[in-house]
Design a protein around this motif. Structure first.
Motif, PDB file in Angstrom:
ATOM      1  N   PRO A  23       0.838  -1.210   0.000  1.00  0.00           N
ATOM      2  CA  PRO A  23       0.000   0.000   0.000  1.00  0.00           C
ATOM      3  C   PRO A  23       0.869   1.255   0.000  1.00  0.00           C
ATOM      4  O   PRO A  23       1.987   1.252   0.513  1.00  0.00           O
ATOM      5  CB  PRO A  23      -0.799  -0.113   1.299  1.00  0.00           C
ATOM      6  CG  PRO A  23      -0.684  -1.525   1.721  1.00  0.00           C
ATOM      7  CD  PRO A  23       0.567  -2.066   1.140  1.00  0.00           C
ATOM      8  N   ASP A  24       0.341   2.330  -0.580  1.00  0.00           N
ATOM      9  CA  ASP A  24       1.133   3.553  -0.752  1.00  0.00           C
ATOM     10  C   ASP A  24       1.692   4.125   0.552  1.00  0.00           C
ATOM     11  O   ASP A  24       2.855   4.516   0.582  1.00  0.00           O
ATOM     12  CB  ASP A  24       0.319   4.612  -1.494  1.00  0.00           C
ATOM     13  CG  ASP A  24       0.215   4.287  -2.982  1.00  0.00           C
ATOM     14  OD1 ASP A  24       1.066   3.525  -3.476  1.00  0.00           O
ATOM     15  OD2 ASP A  24      -0.708   4.797  -3.636  1.00  0.00           O
ATOM     16  N   PRO A  25       0.910   4.205   1.646  1.00  0.00           N
ATOM     17  CA  PRO A  25       1.509   4.751   2.877  1.00  0.00           C
ATOM     18  C   PRO A  25       2.665   3.890   3.393  1.00  0.00           C
ATOM     19  O   PRO A  25       3.663   4.414   3.900  1.00  0.00           O
ATOM     20  CB  PRO A  25       0.357   4.755   3.885  1.00  0.00           C
ATOM     21  CG  PRO A  25      -0.874   4.631   3.093  1.00  0.00           C
ATOM     22  CD  PRO A  25      -0.517   3.958   1.825  1.00  0.00           C
ATOM     23  N   VAL A  26       2.551   2.592   3.238  1.00  0.00           N
ATOM     24  CA  VAL A  26       3.609   1.693   3.707  1.00  0.00           C
ATOM     25  C   VAL A  26       4.837   1.828   2.814  1.00  0.00           C
ATOM     26  O   VAL A  26       5.970   1.858   3.293  1.00  0.00           O
ATOM     27  CB  VAL A  26       3.108   0.229   3.750  1.00  0.00           C
ATOM     28  CG1 VAL A  26       4.197  -0.714   4.213  1.00  0.00           C
ATOM     29  CG2 VAL A  26       1.888   0.118   4.637  1.00  0.00           C
ATOM     30  N   ALA A  72      16.930   6.662  12.168  1.00  0.00           N
ATOM     31  CA  ALA A  72      16.747   5.504  11.293  1.00  0.00           C
ATOM     32  C   ALA A  72      15.972   4.395  11.998  1.00  0.00           C
ATOM     33  O   ALA A  72      15.114   3.742  11.397  1.00  0.00           O
ATOM     34  CB  ALA A  72      18.105   4.987  10.821  1.00  0.00           C
ATOM     35  N   THR A  73      16.269   4.189  13.285  1.00  0.00           N
ATOM     36  CA  THR A  73      15.516   3.189  14.045  1.00  0.00           C
ATOM     37  C   THR A  73      14.048   3.582  14.147  1.00  0.00           C
ATOM     38  O   THR A  73      13.149   2.749  13.990  1.00  0.00           O
ATOM     39  CB  THR A  73      16.122   3.047  15.457  1.00  0.00           C
ATOM     40  OG1 THR A  73      17.503   2.740  15.325  1.00  0.00           O
ATOM     41  CG2 THR A  73      15.423   1.958  16.244  1.00  0.00           C
ATOM     42  N   TRP A  74      13.803   4.856  14.382  1.00  0.00           N
ATOM     43  CA  TRP A  74      12.429   5.354  14.458  1.00  0.00           C
ATOM     44  C   TRP A  74      11.712   5.153  13.123  1.00  0.00           C
ATOM     45  O   TRP A  74      10.545   4.779  13.080  1.00  0.00           O
ATOM     46  CB  TRP A  74      12.453   6.829  14.841  1.00  0.00           C
ATOM     47  CG  TRP A  74      11.094   7.389  15.101  1.00  0.00           C
ATOM     48  CD1 TRP A  74      10.289   8.034  14.207  1.00  0.00           C
ATOM     49  CD2 TRP A  74      10.360   7.319  16.317  1.00  0.00           C
ATOM     50  NE1 TRP A  74       9.111   8.386  14.801  1.00  0.00           N
ATOM     51  CE2 TRP A  74       9.130   7.963  16.097  1.00  0.00           C
ATOM     52  CE3 TRP A  74      10.636   6.784  17.568  1.00  0.00           C
ATOM     53  CZ2 TRP A  74       8.170   8.073  17.095  1.00  0.00           C
ATOM     54  CZ3 TRP A  74       9.672   6.904  18.554  1.00  0.00           C
ATOM     55  CH2 TRP A  74       8.468   7.537  18.311  1.00  0.00           C
ATOM     56  N   VAL A  79       7.652   2.123   9.683  1.00  0.00           N
ATOM     57  CA  VAL A  79       7.188   1.212   8.634  1.00  0.00           C
ATOM     58  C   VAL A  79       6.310   0.127   9.244  1.00  0.00           C
ATOM     59  O   VAL A  79       5.224  -0.185   8.745  1.00  0.00           O
ATOM     60  CB  VAL A  79       8.374   0.568   7.883  1.00  0.00           C
ATOM     61  CG1 VAL A  79       7.892  -0.491   6.909  1.00  0.00           C
ATOM     62  CG2 VAL A  79       9.170   1.625   7.164  1.00  0.00           C
ATOM     63  N   TRP A  80       6.763  -0.443  10.343  1.00  0.00           N
ATOM     64  CA  TRP A  80       6.010  -1.511  10.995  1.00  0.00           C
ATOM     65  C   TRP A  80       4.658  -1.009  11.497  1.00  0.00           C
ATOM     66  O   TRP A  80       3.632  -1.651  11.288  1.00  0.00           O
ATOM     67  CB  TRP A  80       6.845  -2.078  12.147  1.00  0.00           C
ATOM     68  CG  TRP A  80       6.188  -3.199  12.874  1.00  0.00           C
ATOM     69  CD1 TRP A  80       5.954  -4.456  12.402  1.00  0.00           C
ATOM     70  CD2 TRP A  80       5.651  -3.148  14.187  1.00  0.00           C
ATOM     71  NE1 TRP A  80       5.315  -5.196  13.360  1.00  0.00           N
ATOM     72  CE2 TRP A  80       5.118  -4.423  14.463  1.00  0.00           C
ATOM     73  CE3 TRP A  80       5.579  -2.154  15.158  1.00  0.00           C
ATOM     74  CZ2 TRP A  80       4.517  -4.711  15.667  1.00  0.00           C
ATOM     75  CZ3 TRP A  80       4.983  -2.463  16.360  1.00  0.00           C
ATOM     76  CH2 TRP A  80       4.459  -3.720  16.605  1.00  0.00           C
ATOM     77  N   GLN A  84       0.838  -2.025  10.206  1.00  0.00           N
ATOM     78  CA  GLN A  84      -0.184  -2.564  11.095  1.00  0.00           C
ATOM     79  C   GLN A  84      -1.458  -1.716  11.052  1.00  0.00           C
ATOM     80  O   GLN A  84      -2.564  -2.243  11.033  1.00  0.00           O
ATOM     81  CB  GLN A  84       0.344  -2.630  12.534  1.00  0.00           C
ATOM     82  CG  GLN A  84       1.483  -3.594  12.728  1.00  0.00           C
ATOM     83  CD  GLN A  84       1.094  -5.013  12.378  1.00  0.00           C
ATOM     84  OE1 GLN A  84      -0.016  -5.447  12.620  1.00  0.00           O
ATOM     85  NE2 GLN A  84       2.006  -5.737  11.766  1.00  0.00           N
ATOM     86  N   VAL A  85      -1.295  -0.394  11.030  1.00  0.00           N
ATOM     87  CA  VAL A  85      -2.453   0.500  10.976  1.00  0.00           C
ATOM     88  C   VAL A  85      -3.203   0.296   9.667  1.00  0.00           C
ATOM     89  O   VAL A  85      -4.436   0.228   9.646  1.00  0.00           O
ATOM     90  CB  VAL A  85      -2.010   1.972  11.140  1.00  0.00           C
ATOM     91  CG1 VAL A  85      -3.126   2.926  10.780  1.00  0.00           C
ATOM     92  CG2 VAL A  85      -1.551   2.213  12.559  1.00  0.00           C
ATOM     93  N   TRP A  86      -2.482   0.162   8.569  1.00  0.00           N
ATOM     94  CA  TRP A  86      -3.139  -0.034   7.277  1.00  0.00           C
ATOM     95  C   TRP A  86      -3.911  -1.349   7.272  1.00  0.00           C
ATOM     96  O   TRP A  86      -5.037  -1.414   6.774  1.00  0.00           O
ATOM     97  CB  TRP A  86      -2.113  -0.039   6.148  1.00  0.00           C
ATOM     98  CG  TRP A  86      -2.770   0.026   4.810  1.00  0.00           C
ATOM     99  CD1 TRP A  86      -3.113   1.142   4.125  1.00  0.00           C
ATOM    100  CD2 TRP A  86      -3.198  -1.080   4.016  1.00  0.00           C
ATOM    101  NE1 TRP A  86      -3.722   0.793   2.960  1.00  0.00           N
ATOM    102  CE2 TRP A  86      -3.797  -0.563   2.860  1.00  0.00           C
ATOM    103  CE3 TRP A  86      -3.144  -2.453   4.177  1.00  0.00           C
ATOM    104  CZ2 TRP A  86      -4.324  -1.362   1.862  1.00  0.00           C
ATOM    105  CZ3 TRP A  86      -3.674  -3.259   3.191  1.00  0.00           C
ATOM    106  CH2 TRP A  86      -4.247  -2.718   2.048  1.00  0.00           C
ATOM    107  N   ARG A  87      -3.326  -2.389   7.843  1.00  0.00           N
ATOM    108  CA  ARG A  87      -4.028  -3.683   7.907  1.00  0.00           C
ATOM    109  C   ARG A  87      -5.292  -3.594   8.751  1.00  0.00           C
ATOM    110  O   ARG A  87      -6.323  -4.170   8.415  1.00  0.00           O
ATOM    111  CB  ARG A  87      -3.113  -4.756   8.481  1.00  0.00           C
ATOM    112  CG  ARG A  87      -2.142  -5.290   7.500  1.00  0.00           C
ATOM    113  CD  ARG A  87      -1.383  -6.423   8.130  1.00  0.00           C
ATOM    114  NE  ARG A  87      -0.583  -7.101   7.129  1.00  0.00           N
ATOM    115  CZ  ARG A  87       0.154  -8.168   7.389  1.00  0.00           C
ATOM    116  NH1 ARG A  87       0.180  -8.656   8.603  1.00  0.00           N
ATOM    117  NH2 ARG A  87       0.851  -8.732   6.453  1.00  0.00           N
TER     118      ARG A  87
END
Length: 116
Positions: A23-26, A72-74, A79-80, A84-87
């Motif tokens: 998905p585009d946001p991901v 970078a960690t943030w 991404v994770w 999850q929010v998109w799912r």
């Protein structure tokens, strides 16, 4: 005449993939994470070489590398979380029997009845 008897070969044959496009946001979050991670790795190499050579830039570059590592960690965690929010919002299974699709259908029916 001989050319007409040959079967036509397609130049491009699409094969089914195991997974579809993200998905585009991901995808946006993933691109941002890859770019930040690559900049952080480059900064780490510069910090290493500056400290090996004894340059005065070693300390400032090391400090910015630590800050970039946090960023970078943030971004990788972003991404994770975005995935999850998109799912959760769009449903995990894209089948007509999915509970997420059924619920979306109920919500749109409620909106239509409220509008009428």
């Amino acid at each position: 005449m001989e050319d007409e008897a040959r079967p036509v070969r397609q130049l491009w044959v699409e094969e089914k993939k195991g997974r579809g496009r993200m998905p585009d946001p991901v995808r946006t979050a993933a691109v941002r994470a890859v770019m930040l991670t690559s900049v952080t790795l480059i900064q780490a190499m510069v910090a290493f070489f500056c400290s090996v050579t004894g340059s005065w830039l070693a300390f400032p570059v090391t400090v910015t590398t630590v800050a970039s590592t946090v960023a970078a960690t943030w971004s990788v965690l972003d991404v994770w979380v975005t995935r999850q929010v998109w799912r959760q919002r769009n449903g995990v299974v894209s089948e007509p029997s999915s509970t997420a699709r059924a619920r979306r259908g109920e919500q749109s029916a409620e909106r239509l009845s409220e509008a009428a």
